[in-house]
Design a protein around this motif. Sequence first.
Motif, PDB file in Angstrom:
ATOM      1  N   SER A  19       0.841  -1.205   0.000  1.00  0.00           N
ATOM      2  CA  SER A  19       0.000   0.000   0.000  1.00  0.00           C
ATOM      3  C   SER A  19       0.873   1.252   0.000  1.00  0.00           C
ATOM      4  O   SER A  19       0.521   2.266  -0.602  1.00  0.00           O
ATOM      5  N   ALA A  20       2.020   1.159   0.648  1.00  0.00           N
ATOM      6  CA  ALA A  20       2.945   2.299   0.675  1.00  0.00           C
ATOM      7  C   ALA A  20       3.525   2.551  -0.722  1.00  0.00           C
ATOM      8  O   ALA A  20       3.629   3.701  -1.158  1.00  0.00           O
ATOM      9  N   TRP A  21       3.902   1.484  -1.425  1.00  0.00           N
ATOM     10  CA  TRP A  21       4.422   1.656  -2.779  1.00  0.00           C
ATOM     11  C   TRP A  21       3.358   2.257  -3.699  1.00  0.00           C
ATOM     12  O   TRP A  21       3.656   3.136  -4.511  1.00  0.00           O
ATOM     13  N   TYR A  22       2.130   1.790  -3.562  1.00  0.00           N
ATOM     14  CA  TYR A  22       1.033   2.373  -4.345  1.00  0.00           C
ATOM     15  C   TYR A  22       0.941   3.879  -4.056  1.00  0.00           C
ATOM     16  O   TYR A  22       0.882   4.696  -4.975  1.00  0.00           O
ATOM     17  N   ASP A  23       0.920   4.234  -2.774  1.00  0.00           N
ATOM     18  CA  ASP A  23       0.820   5.647  -2.403  1.00  0.00           C
ATOM     19  C   ASP A  23       1.972   6.457  -2.969  1.00  0.00           C
ATOM     20  O   ASP A  23       1.775   7.572  -3.467  1.00  0.00           O
ATOM     21  N   LEU A  24       3.181   5.915  -2.881  1.00  0.00           N
ATOM     22  CA  LEU A  24       4.345   6.637  -3.373  1.00  0.00           C
ATOM     23  C   LEU A  24       4.239   6.884  -4.880  1.00  0.00           C
ATOM     24  O   LEU A  24       4.436   8.008  -5.350  1.00  0.00           O
ATOM     25  N   VAL A  25       3.888   5.853  -5.623  1.00  0.00           N
ATOM     26  CA  VAL A  25       3.791   5.992  -7.081  1.00  0.00           C
ATOM     27  C   VAL A  25       2.681   6.966  -7.464  1.00  0.00           C
ATOM     28  O   VAL A  25       2.864   7.836  -8.322  1.00  0.00           O
TER      29      VAL A  25
END
Length: 160
Positions: A19-25
């Motif tokens: 979920s963090a990678w999604y948010d970052l992208v």
Amino acid sequence: MIRLSAPTSPGYLRVVRASAWYDLVVTAGFATPWTYALVHDALSSWGRAWGLGALPELDPMQTLYANLMGSVVVVWAVLRIVRPLPVHGLLDGIARALFTAWQAYALTHGATRLLWLFLGVEVAFGVVQFVPWWWNRRTERVDGRAAVPVDAHPLDAASN
């Protein structure tokens, strides 16, 4: 102090990190005025092309709020990538419930239907991060397990 049992599955931390990678992208482009102008133009073009509606014209206040949101979410995402903890999943699940509520509010007040794409992901990540906490609390009441404080570090729980 609220006491909840933290999800202990390694898979849970993978969800927190995903979920963090999604948010970052998705939000990195919102973090600066220059990148937000590009994201704004791209989202507006896609919204028009897909018949979902464009974003309102770019203005300084909209850019400021987009940059504030983007900056905070990028920092929060980096924390969850570098040091994911179960409590980060709980807090992110709560934040996603809030984001979902405000996106739904905007949709009911005429915002571009492009928001549906983001709302769906918010709901999905919110559920998969929050439900394990709810399930642990429910099973804890049934089998009498000791709860771990939500602010405890996972290694502290091992010594209990």
